[in-house]
Every structure is written in C-alpha cells, then in structure tokens.
Design a protein around this motif. Structure first.
Motif, PDB file in Angstrom:
ATOM      1  N   VAL A 167       0.841  -1.205   0.000  1.00  0.00           N
ATOM      2  CA  VAL A 167       0.000   0.000   0.000  1.00  0.00           C
ATOM      3  C   VAL A 167       0.875   1.253   0.000  1.00  0.00           C
ATOM      4  CG1 VAL A 167      -1.689   1.343   1.322  1.00  0.00           C
ATOM      5  CG2 VAL A 167      -1.993  -1.131   1.057  1.00  0.00           C
ATOM      6  N   LYS A 168       1.927   1.261   0.807  1.00  0.00           N
ATOM      7  CA  LYS A 168       2.806   2.432   0.904  1.00  0.00           C
ATOM      8  C   LYS A 168       3.583   2.668  -0.395  1.00  0.00           C
ATOM      9  CE  LYS A 168       3.787   4.463   4.461  1.00  0.00           C
ATOM     10  NZ  LYS A 168       3.340   5.709   5.087  1.00  0.00           N
ATOM     11  N   THR A 169       3.657   1.654  -1.263  1.00  0.00           N
ATOM     12  CA  THR A 169       4.301   1.827  -2.567  1.00  0.00           C
ATOM     13  C   THR A 169       3.557   2.855  -3.399  1.00  0.00           C
ATOM     14  OG1 THR A 169       5.158  -0.443  -2.580  1.00  0.00           O
ATOM     15  CG2 THR A 169       4.944   0.651  -4.717  1.00  0.00           C
ATOM     16  N   PHE A 170       2.237   2.921  -3.244  1.00  0.00           N
ATOM     17  CA  PHE A 170       1.412   3.758  -4.118  1.00  0.00           C
ATOM     18  C   PHE A 170       0.663   4.878  -3.406  1.00  0.00           C
ATOM     19  CE2 PHE A 170       1.601  -0.535  -5.881  1.00  0.00           C
ATOM     20  CZ  PHE A 170       2.229  -0.259  -7.079  1.00  0.00           C
ATOM     21  N   ILE A 171       0.532   4.799  -2.095  1.00  0.00           N
ATOM     22  CA  ILE A 171      -0.291   5.764  -1.375  1.00  0.00           C
ATOM     23  C   ILE A 171       0.460   6.286  -0.151  1.00  0.00           C
ATOM     24  CG2 ILE A 171      -2.440   6.096  -0.091  1.00  0.00           C
ATOM     25  CD1 ILE A 171      -3.639   3.831  -1.782  1.00  0.00           C
ATOM     26  N   GLU A 172       0.428   7.598   0.034  1.00  0.00           N
ATOM     27  CA  GLU A 172       0.945   8.205   1.248  1.00  0.00           C
ATOM     28  C   GLU A 172      -0.227   8.296   2.212  1.00  0.00           C
ATOM     29  OE1 GLU A 172       2.450  12.555   2.039  1.00  0.00           O
ATOM     30  OE2 GLU A 172       3.935  11.423   0.870  1.00  0.00           O
ATOM     31  N   ILE A 173      -0.145   7.590   3.333  1.00  0.00           N
ATOM     32  CA  ILE A 173      -1.275   7.442   4.247  1.00  0.00           C
ATOM     33  C   ILE A 173      -0.768   7.384   5.676  1.00  0.00           C
ATOM     34  CG2 ILE A 173      -1.237   4.926   3.970  1.00  0.00           C
ATOM     35  CD1 ILE A 173      -4.300   4.936   4.237  1.00  0.00           C
ATOM     36  N   ASN A 174      -1.625   7.766   6.596  1.00  0.00           N
ATOM     37  CA  ASN A 174      -1.306   7.698   8.017  1.00  0.00           C
ATOM     38  C   ASN A 174      -0.984   6.255   8.402  1.00  0.00           C
ATOM     39  OD1 ASN A 174      -2.428   7.020  10.862  1.00  0.00           O
ATOM     40  ND2 ASN A 174      -1.985   9.207  10.930  1.00  0.00           N
ATOM     41  N   ASP A 175       0.166   6.052   9.030  1.00  0.00           N
ATOM     42  CA  ASP A 175       0.633   4.704   9.365  1.00  0.00           C
ATOM     43  C   ASP A 175      -0.311   3.965  10.313  1.00  0.00           C
ATOM     44  OD1 ASP A 175       3.970   5.940   9.330  1.00  0.00           O
ATOM     45  OD2 ASP A 175       2.998   4.728   7.799  1.00  0.00           O
ATOM     46  N   ARG A 176      -0.781   4.638  11.346  1.00  0.00           N
ATOM     47  CA  ARG A 176      -1.666   3.955  12.310  1.00  0.00           C
ATOM     48  C   ARG A 176      -2.972   3.529  11.667  1.00  0.00           C
ATOM     49  NH1 ARG A 176      -1.456   7.012  18.042  1.00  0.00           N
ATOM     50  NH2 ARG A 176      -3.422   7.754  17.236  1.00  0.00           N
ATOM     51  N   LYS A 177      -3.541   4.375  10.845  1.00  0.00           N
ATOM     52  CA  LYS A 177      -4.785   4.017  10.158  1.00  0.00           C
ATOM     53  C   LYS A 177      -4.553   2.848   9.201  1.00  0.00           C
ATOM     54  CE  LYS A 177      -6.967   8.520  10.478  1.00  0.00           C
ATOM     55  NZ  LYS A 177      -7.455   9.702   9.748  1.00  0.00           N
TER      56      LYS A 177
END
Length: 133
Positions: free
Chosen positions: A50-60
């Motif tokens: 997921v982190k390969t393609f999306i910058e997102i809150n780690d805890r969520k």
C-alpha cells in the motif's frame, strides 16, 4: 491520503514477497516458520504494498490491515475460496486460504503490533503529529 509512488516501498514489497515465497516453498518443513512466521510477515507485505502507491497515516493503515486480515480469515470459516470457484491448489485458493484459525488472527495482530512499533521507532522526530499521530 494521496497517491505517491515510492521506490523504497516497492523494493521492500518485493523483498518481503520473496521471503514469503521462500517460506511457502523452501521452508515448509520448518513448522514454526510456515505456520506462524508467514502470517506475521504477510501484514508487513500488505503495508509495504500500500505504501508503494499511497501516502497514508501509518496507524490508520496498520489498523485497516488488521481489520482486512481478520475479515479474510473469517471468510475462510465459510469456505469463501471454494464458493468463489477457486480450485484447491490454485494460486487464489492459496492466497485466500481455506481454513479458519484463531492462531492466524493472533499472528496477524502480532505482525501489526511489530509493524506499529517499528514504524513508531523509525518515524523522524521532526514529523508533525498530524501526519503520524
């Protein structure tokens, strides 16, 4: 959340995928590794993918991965792979799984906890609380 490609996470995803394939094919004789370690690591594979393609809150993201993993494990109780028409031994049958286990859920939770602790230790100190609460 925004779309952003990360070569670092792509390389980590490929490395973890390789480890998972080795566990499934070459280390299947080592019970602990095949039965437990693979389930602990698979949540890390989902995280890096997921982190390969999306910058997102780690805890969520980690919480979402735990919920997703529990959902897939629960679907195994109802033989979802067979109901979707996948034959035993097919790739999707293996990926989805075919037997429910509370131990697997504990392994997913342990993997998410380890992932959370690792991410928390490695987040730079200058990152704002809004991006990593």
């Amino acid at each position: 959340m925004k779309f952003k490609f990360s070569l670092k996470y792509l390389l980590l995803t490929l490395l973890i995928l390789l480890v998972e394939v080795l566990i499934a094919t070459k280390l299947s004789g080592i019970f602990f590794v095949r039965a437990y370690l693979g389930d602990v690591i698979v949540v890390m594979l989902l995280y890096t993918f997921v982190k390969t393609f999306i910058e997102i809150n780690d805890r969520k993201l980690i919480g979402g991965i735990l919920i997703f993993s529990c959902f897939i494990e629960s679907a195994q109780y109802f033989n979802i792979a067979e109901k979707l028409g996948f034959r035993p031994g097919s790739l999707m049958y293996i990926v989805i799984g075919n037997s429910f286990s509370w131990i697997d859920i504990l392994c997913y939770a342990a993997g998410c906890l380890l992932l959370y602790l690792f991410v928390r230790m490695t987040v730079p100190k200058n990152v704002t609380a809004a991006s990593h609460p």
